[in-house]
Motif scaffolding. Structure first.
Motif, PDB file in Angstrom:
ATOM      1  N   ARG A   1       0.658  -1.189  -0.036  1.00 34.49           N
ATOM      2  CA  ARG A   1      -0.093  -0.010  -0.107  1.00 34.49           C
ATOM      3  C   ARG A   1       0.927   1.330  -0.156  1.00 34.49           C
ATOM      4  NH1 ARG A   1      -1.219   1.983   5.156  1.00 34.49           N
ATOM      5  NH2 ARG A   1       0.178   0.967   6.658  1.00 34.49           N
ATOM      6  N   GLY A   2       0.023   2.291   0.057  1.00 34.89           N
ATOM      7  CA  GLY A   2       0.871   3.660   0.398  1.00 34.89           C
ATOM      8  C   GLY A   2       1.869   3.840  -1.024  1.00 34.89           C
TER       9      GLY A   2
ATOM     10  N   ARG B   1       3.178   0.969  -3.000  1.00 37.40           N
ATOM     11  CA  ARG B   1       2.366   0.452  -4.168  1.00 37.40           C
ATOM     12  C   ARG B   1       2.469   1.473  -5.383  1.00 37.40           C
ATOM     13  NH1 ARG B   1      -3.872  -1.640  -4.035  1.00 37.40           N
ATOM     14  NH2 ARG B   1      -4.227  -1.246  -6.264  1.00 37.40           N
TER      15      ARG B   1
ATOM     16  N   THR C   1      -2.855  -6.934  -3.234  1.00 35.60           N
ATOM     17  CA  THR C   1      -2.446  -5.660  -4.216  1.00 35.60           C
ATOM     18  C   THR C   1      -1.819  -6.405  -5.391  1.00 35.60           C
ATOM     19  OG1 THR C   1      -1.851  -4.470  -2.237  1.00 35.60           O
ATOM     20  CG2 THR C   1      -0.586  -3.890  -4.407  1.00 35.60           C
TER      21      THR C   1
ATOM     22  N   GLU D   1      -0.284  12.471   0.275  1.00 34.11           N
ATOM     23  CA  GLU D   1      -1.556  11.825   0.888  1.00 34.11           C
ATOM     24  C   GLU D   1      -1.474  10.460   0.732  1.00 34.11           C
ATOM     25  OE1 GLU D   1      -3.811  13.698  -2.365  1.00 34.11           O
ATOM     26  OE2 GLU D   1      -4.762  15.324  -1.167  1.00 34.11           O
ATOM     27  N   THR D   2      -1.021   9.876   1.901  1.00 34.88           N
ATOM     28  CA  THR D   2      -1.029   8.344   2.198  1.00 34.88           C
ATOM     29  C   THR D   2      -1.561   8.124   3.586  1.00 34.88           C
ATOM     30  OG1 THR D   2       1.081   8.532   3.557  1.00 34.88           O
ATOM     31  CG2 THR D   2       1.217   8.326   0.994  1.00 34.88           C
ATOM     32  N   ASP D   3      -1.734   6.763   3.543  1.00 36.64           N
ATOM     33  CA  ASP D   3      -2.204   6.353   5.056  1.00 36.64           C
ATOM     34  C   ASP D   3      -1.518   6.876   6.442  1.00 36.64           C
ATOM     35  OD1 ASP D   3      -3.308   2.994   4.062  1.00 36.64           O
ATOM     36  OD2 ASP D   3      -4.217   4.978   3.657  1.00 36.64           O
ATOM     37  N   MET D   4      -0.012   6.835   5.842  1.00 36.91           N
ATOM     38  CA  MET D   4       0.828   7.252   7.215  1.00 36.91           C
ATOM     39  C   MET D   4       0.477   8.681   7.522  1.00 36.91           C
ATOM     40  SD  MET D   4       4.709   7.164   7.223  1.00 36.91           S
ATOM     41  CE  MET D   4       5.373   8.369   6.583  1.00 36.91           C
ATOM     42  N   ASN D   5      -0.236   9.503   6.701  1.00 34.70           N
ATOM     43  CA  ASN D   5      -0.407  10.871   7.066  1.00 34.70           C
ATOM     44  C   ASN D   5      -1.858  11.165   7.159  1.00 34.70           C
ATOM     45  OD1 ASN D   5       2.376  11.524   6.918  1.00 34.70           O
ATOM     46  ND2 ASN D   5       2.477  12.258   4.770  1.00 34.70           N
ATOM     47  N   GLU D   6      -2.558  10.082   7.155  1.00 30.90           N
ATOM     48  CA  GLU D   6      -4.152  10.089   7.411  1.00 30.90           C
ATOM     49  C   GLU D   6      -4.452  11.075   8.490  1.00 30.90           C
ATOM     50  OE1 GLU D   6      -5.657   6.387   7.726  1.00 30.90           O
ATOM     51  OE2 GLU D   6      -7.162   6.768   6.118  1.00 30.90           O
TER      52      GLU D   6
END
Ligand code: GCO
Ligand code: CA
Length: 255
Positions: A20-21, A24, A50, A193-198
């Motif tokens: 992901r992120g 990916r 994925t 804009e990634t999950d880590m920065n949600e």
């Protein structure tokens, strides 16, 4: 002629942390440029999902589930690649974690875990890949840094230190491995804009700060890193080594 410079056909790329992120996005982009992709992560279900999604888009994708912080697993994976005749021509050391806490409250174990995943693993996987690339006289290593490779932000000391380390690890790899035909470079993403920065994106004040601190006045999209990755993975960068390219909307260039 010039587009062939960026053609990755016949090459195999291993991207760590790619279910992901950003990982990916790197895998998908290098795959679209012609590379065979090996996805990596520790969650086999996520990896398979994925791989199926990218495969459905016509990409040549396989998976290698191993923990990049487990040296025995890393060595075992590369030994299996050797046995299966798989050559890793391009390594993207992408896997990374974030841990936000002021240093005065930070446990040493939490510090160490971030360094182990974000920095030491890049060395260990890089060493296994480079050992084989050197015998072939060619290879591309792309380490994923951050704007934190060159500036610090409060509450993310281990992440910043690990990404600063990635910058100098890249230069050390260039110092030792360029003569073997290996180019080692880094990409320094800005606020993407990634999950880590949600949580950061959802925080109104932080979101506003990122937009005011970034000359492009917006967060980056993961796909906006792909062109730089293709460049650094291709023959177009055969005389580039030890560099870090910031893909950050201009953030690190201004006060
Ligand atoms: C943070 C963010 C940043 C970004 C990125 C910027 O907490 O400030 O997580 O570290 O994710 O690394 O390049
Ligand atoms: Ca999410």
């Amino acid at each position: 002629m010039c587009l062939q410079l960026f053609d990755l056909s016949g090459k195999t790329a291993l991207v760590t942390g790619s279910s992901r992120g950003l990982g990916r996005a790197f895998a998908e982009g290098l795959g679209k440029a012609g590379a065979r992709i090996i996805l990596n992560g520790t969650n086999e279900v996520g990896l398979a999902k994925t791989a199926a999604a990218l495969g459905a888009n016509g990409l040549d994708v396989t998976t290698a589930a191993f923990d990049i912080t487990d040296e025995t697993a890393v060595k075992g994976t590369f030994d299996k690649f050797d046995k299966d005749g798989v050559t890793v021509d391009i390594l993207v050391n992408n896997a990374g974690i974030q841990f936000r806490k002021p240093m005065l409250e930070l446990e040493t174990a939490d510090w160490q875990r971030v360094i182990d995943v974000n920095l030491t693993a890049a060395f260990v996987v890089g060493r296994e890949a480079a050992c084989r690339m050197s015998s072939r006289g060619s290879g591309k290593i792309i380490n994923i840094g951050s704007v934190m490779s060159t500036v610090a932000r409060a509450t993310i000391a281990p992440y910043s230190v690990s990404k600063g380390g990635i910058k100098l690890l890249t230069q050390a790899m260039a110092a030792e491995w360029s003569s073997m035909g290996i180019q080692a470079n880094a990409i320094g993403p800005g606020y993407m804009e990634t999950d880590m920065n949600e949580a950061l994106i959802a925080d109104h004040d932080f979101n506003a700060w990122v937009k005011s601190r970034t000359p492009s006045r917006r967060w980056g999209a993961p796909e906006e890193l792909v062109g730089t990755a293709i460049f650094l993975a291709s023959n177009a960068s055969n005389y580039v080594s030890g560099q870090i390219i910031y893909v950050d909307g201009g953030m690190t260039s201004v006060l």
